[in-house]
Design a protein around this motif. Sequence first.
Motif, PDB file in Angstrom:
ATOM      1  N   PRO A   5     -11.041  22.345   7.328  1.00 17.36           N
ATOM      2  CA  PRO A   5     -12.143  21.378   7.197  1.00 17.36           C
ATOM      3  C   PRO A   5     -11.943  20.445   6.002  1.00 17.36           C
ATOM      4  O   PRO A   5     -11.357  20.822   4.988  1.00 17.36           O
ATOM      5  CB  PRO A   5     -13.379  22.272   6.988  1.00 17.36           C
ATOM      6  N   GLN A   6     -12.452  19.229   6.124  1.00 18.15           N
ATOM      7  CA  GLN A   6     -12.438  18.281   5.015  1.00 18.15           C
ATOM      8  C   GLN A   6     -13.646  18.516   4.114  1.00 18.15           C
ATOM      9  O   GLN A   6     -14.657  19.039   4.571  1.00 18.15           O
ATOM     10  CB  GLN A   6     -12.454  16.854   5.559  1.00 18.15           C
ATOM     11  N   PRO A   7     -13.518  18.137   2.824  1.00 20.09           N
ATOM     12  CA  PRO A   7     -12.364  17.570   2.137  1.00 20.09           C
ATOM     13  C   PRO A   7     -11.306  18.642   1.884  1.00 20.09           C
ATOM     14  O   PRO A   7     -11.623  19.798   1.638  1.00 20.09           O
ATOM     15  CB  PRO A   7     -12.952  17.046   0.827  1.00 20.09           C
ATOM     16  N   ARG A   8     -10.050  18.220   1.931  1.00 21.73           N
ATOM     17  CA  ARG A   8      -8.951  19.176   1.831  1.00 21.73           C
ATOM     18  C   ARG A   8      -7.743  18.597   1.077  1.00 21.73           C
ATOM     19  O   ARG A   8      -6.682  19.206   1.034  1.00 21.73           O
ATOM     20  CB  ARG A   8      -8.533  19.607   3.235  1.00 21.73           C
ATOM     21  N   LEU A   9      -7.932  17.417   0.491  1.00 21.72           N
ATOM     22  CA  LEU A   9      -6.871  16.759  -0.273  1.00 21.72           C
ATOM     23  C   LEU A   9      -7.493  16.122  -1.509  1.00 21.72           C
ATOM     24  O   LEU A   9      -8.454  15.359  -1.389  1.00 21.72           O
ATOM     25  CB  LEU A   9      -6.187  15.699   0.597  1.00 21.72           C
ATOM     26  N   PHE A  10      -6.952  16.445  -2.692  1.00 21.12           N
ATOM     27  CA  PHE A  10      -7.582  16.038  -3.941  1.00 21.12           C
ATOM     28  C   PHE A  10      -6.542  15.480  -4.913  1.00 21.12           C
ATOM     29  O   PHE A  10      -5.511  16.107  -5.152  1.00 21.12           O
ATOM     30  CB  PHE A  10      -8.284  17.237  -4.595  1.00 21.12           C
ATOM     31  N   ARG A  11      -6.846  14.309  -5.474  1.00 24.37           N
ATOM     32  CA  ARG A  11      -6.022  13.762  -6.558  1.00 24.37           C
ATOM     33  C   ARG A  11      -6.518  14.315  -7.881  1.00 24.37           C
ATOM     34  O   ARG A  11      -7.718  14.281  -8.164  1.00 24.37           O
ATOM     35  CB  ARG A  11      -6.135  12.246  -6.621  1.00 24.37           C
ATOM     36  N   LEU A  12      -5.601  14.795  -8.682  1.00 22.40           N
ATOM     37  CA  LEU A  12      -5.912  15.223 -10.049  1.00 22.40           C
ATOM     38  C   LEU A  12      -5.246  14.204 -10.980  1.00 22.40           C
ATOM     39  O   LEU A  12      -4.181  14.441 -11.550  1.00 22.40           O
ATOM     40  CB  LEU A  12      -5.394  16.636 -10.315  1.00 22.40           C
ATOM     41  N   SER A  13      -5.876  13.051 -11.101  1.00 20.58           N
ATOM     42  CA  SER A  13      -5.231  11.919 -11.766  1.00 20.58           C
ATOM     43  C   SER A  13      -4.876  12.211 -13.211  1.00 20.58           C
ATOM     44  O   SER A  13      -3.800  11.815 -13.696  1.00 20.58           O
ATOM     45  CB  SER A  13      -6.129  10.682 -11.686  1.00 20.58           C
ATOM     46  N   GLU A  14      -5.755  12.912 -13.919  1.00 22.01           N
ATOM     47  CA  GLU A  14      -5.484  13.213 -15.332  1.00 22.01           C
ATOM     48  C   GLU A  14      -4.235  14.082 -15.496  1.00 22.01           C
ATOM     49  O   GLU A  14      -3.587  14.065 -16.544  1.00 22.01           O
ATOM     50  CB  GLU A  14      -6.673  13.934 -15.956  1.00 22.01           C
ATOM     51  N   ASP A  15      -3.903  14.821 -14.442  1.00 25.48           N
ATOM     52  CA  ASP A  15      -2.761  15.740 -14.489  1.00 25.48           C
ATOM     53  C   ASP A  15      -1.569  15.227 -13.697  1.00 25.48           C
ATOM     54  O   ASP A  15      -0.537  15.905 -13.648  1.00 25.48           O
ATOM     55  CB  ASP A  15      -3.191  17.104 -13.937  1.00 25.48           C
ATOM     56  N   ARG A  16      -1.713  14.058 -13.072  1.00 27.98           N
ATOM     57  CA  ARG A  16      -0.678  13.514 -12.192  1.00 27.98           C
ATOM     58  C   ARG A  16      -0.272  14.576 -11.157  1.00 27.98           C
ATOM     59  O   ARG A  16       0.910  14.874 -10.957  1.00 27.98           O
ATOM     60  CB  ARG A  16       0.531  13.025 -12.999  1.00 27.98           C
ATOM     61  N   ALA A  17      -1.282  15.127 -10.524  1.00 27.78           N
ATOM     62  CA  ALA A  17      -1.091  16.242  -9.595  1.00 27.78           C
ATOM     63  C   ALA A  17      -1.923  16.035  -8.338  1.00 27.78           C
ATOM     64  O   ALA A  17      -2.782  15.145  -8.261  1.00 27.78           O
ATOM     65  CB  ALA A  17      -1.469  17.556 -10.265  1.00 27.78           C
ATOM     66  N   VAL A  18      -1.675  16.876  -7.352  1.00 30.09           N
ATOM     67  CA  VAL A  18      -2.415  16.887  -6.090  1.00 30.09           C
ATOM     68  C   VAL A  18      -2.683  18.336  -5.721  1.00 30.09           C
ATOM     69  O   VAL A  18      -1.828  19.206  -5.925  1.00 30.09           O
ATOM     70  CB  VAL A  18      -1.610  16.195  -4.966  1.00 30.09           C
ATOM     71  N   ILE A  19      -3.867  18.623  -5.202  1.00 30.05           N
ATOM     72  CA  ILE A  19      -4.156  19.911  -4.561  1.00 30.05           C
ATOM     73  C   ILE A  19      -4.461  19.626  -3.098  1.00 30.05           C
ATOM     74  O   ILE A  19      -5.243  18.726  -2.776  1.00 30.05           O
ATOM     75  CB  ILE A  19      -5.325  20.647  -5.229  1.00 30.05           C
ATOM     76  N   ASN A  20      -3.810  20.383  -2.215  1.00 28.75           N
ATOM     77  CA  ASN A  20      -4.121  20.219  -0.790  1.00 28.75           C
ATOM     78  C   ASN A  20      -4.331  21.577  -0.140  1.00 28.75           C
ATOM     79  O   ASN A  20      -3.736  22.575  -0.536  1.00 28.75           O
ATOM     80  CB  ASN A  20      -3.005  19.436  -0.084  1.00 28.75           C
ATOM     81  N   ARG A  21      -5.196  21.575   0.846  1.00 30.31           N
ATOM     82  CA  ARG A  21      -5.367  22.727   1.731  1.00 30.31           C
ATOM     83  C   ARG A  21      -5.468  22.201   3.168  1.00 30.31           C
ATOM     84  O   ARG A  21      -6.389  22.530   3.915  1.00 30.31           O
ATOM     85  CB  ARG A  21      -6.588  23.563   1.334  1.00 30.31           C
ATOM     86  N   MET A  22      -4.499  21.371   3.521  1.00 26.89           N
ATOM     87  CA  MET A  22      -4.529  20.673   4.810  1.00 26.89           C
ATOM     88  C   MET A  22      -4.485  21.647   5.982  1.00 26.89           C
ATOM     89  O   MET A  22      -5.219  21.490   6.953  1.00 26.89           O
ATOM     90  CB  MET A  22      -3.362  19.687   4.900  1.00 26.89           C
ATOM     91  N   GLY A  23      -3.593  22.643   5.929  1.00 30.25           N
ATOM     92  CA  GLY A  23      -3.562  23.642   6.999  1.00 30.25           C
ATOM     93  C   GLY A  23      -2.755  23.234   8.216  1.00 30.25           C
ATOM     94  O   GLY A  23      -3.164  23.497   9.356  1.00 30.25           O
ATOM     95  N   PHE A  24      -1.597  22.603   8.007  1.00 27.72           N
ATOM     96  CA  PHE A  24      -0.714  22.223   9.123  1.00 27.72           C
ATOM     97  C   PHE A  24      -1.445  21.386  10.177  1.00 27.72           C
ATOM     98  O   PHE A  24      -1.300  21.607  11.384  1.00 27.72           O
ATOM     99  CB  PHE A  24      -0.110  23.461   9.798  1.00 27.72           C
ATOM    100  N   ASN A  25      -2.226  20.413   9.744  1.00 32.51           N
ATOM    101  CA  ASN A  25      -2.823  19.494  10.711  1.00 32.51           C
ATOM    102  C   ASN A  25      -1.730  18.611  11.281  1.00 32.51           C
ATOM    103  O   ASN A  25      -0.961  17.988  10.553  1.00 32.51           O
ATOM    104  CB  ASN A  25      -3.901  18.641  10.046  1.00 32.51           C
ATOM    105  N   ASN A  26      -1.606  18.573  12.607  1.00 35.56           N
ATOM    106  CA  ASN A  26      -0.577  17.757  13.249  1.00 35.56           C
ATOM    107  C   ASN A  26      -0.875  17.651  14.732  1.00 35.56           C
ATOM    108  O   ASN A  26      -1.674  18.399  15.279  1.00 35.56           O
ATOM    109  CB  ASN A  26       0.823  18.349  13.008  1.00 35.56           C
TER     110      ASN A  26
END
Length: 341
Positions: A93-114
């Motif tokens: 389920p969304q939201p599942r993609l997050f920008r961590l701009s202060e850390d120049r990072a990304v967290i995702n829990r997309m789950g093989f959506n395709n």
Amino acid sequence: MADLLSRVARTLDPETAHIWAIRALGGWGKAGAPLAGAMPRLGTRVAGVSFPNPVGLAAGLDKDARAVSGLMALGFGSVEVGTLTPRAQPGNPQPRLFRLSEDRAVINRMGFNNGGLAAGVARAAAADRRGGVLGINVGANKDAADRVADYVAGVTRAAPVADYVTINVSSPNTPGLRDLQAGAALDELLAACVAVRGATPLFLKIAPDLDRAGIDGVARAVIDRGVDALVIGNTTISRPALRSAHAAETGGLSGAPLRSLAAAKLGEVRAATGGQVPLVAAGGIDSGAEAYARIRAGACLVQLYSALVYEGAGLPRRLVGELAACLARDGFANVAEAVGA
């Protein structure tokens, strides 16, 4: 133009930006943008495949092979599409993609959506590779009754089209998937996939969260079963010190905070395999100097993804140029001479 598109994308919700970027790159590729100029010093051969340069796009950006040509035109020597599963699935389920701009990072829990293996492989087969290398990353459906059968289906379908196929058993966002990285389960999986891959090289993508015993077990299995390369690695479920408000989100962390862990695990895998298996380094790579450091630590190829969010679409060409300069500065005639140096 590419960097302008990147700046605009950063103003959007992360998943909306992702979708928008793939559409833009798909259209750009059709418009005929050329592959970045060849640099003979950067050409390298890994697992029997000739790469125009060792800088690749990691799986996860172009999940359904919709923008291969446009991505190649950015300067990547290889593009890995997927992860593709036998049946289409919506992911988590969304939201599942997050920008961590202060850390120049990304967290995702997309789950093989395709959109599923058949459609993705068909698009990959029709794509203009522009002289680059195409990898197809395959996985298992979340509700699969027999996950080994799902991987076998993926390798069987992808192998005739891909330059190499990657078995992804390291995503943290499909419950129980990482259990396939160990013991009899891994051996069974690799044996089944090797049996159907034909002449196509088979790569295995592992997590940076494996301990040394786990790494030793993977090393034995890939050597015994004749796997052609190891990708180190996927996102991490560990959490170094982070400043972003999204730091507590569940999922896999990628980007700059993963750099030290990914580099350390590359060294451990190099030691465990004794140089017998080509290694692909991923995690926190955002410059030619970092790519060069991973190559000198034993990687034959490198992959990036999250750095594009912060460095822009001009990153691959810049990184390739910086890497060539590093090799020339230290007197290496080609990438292979620098591997493990």
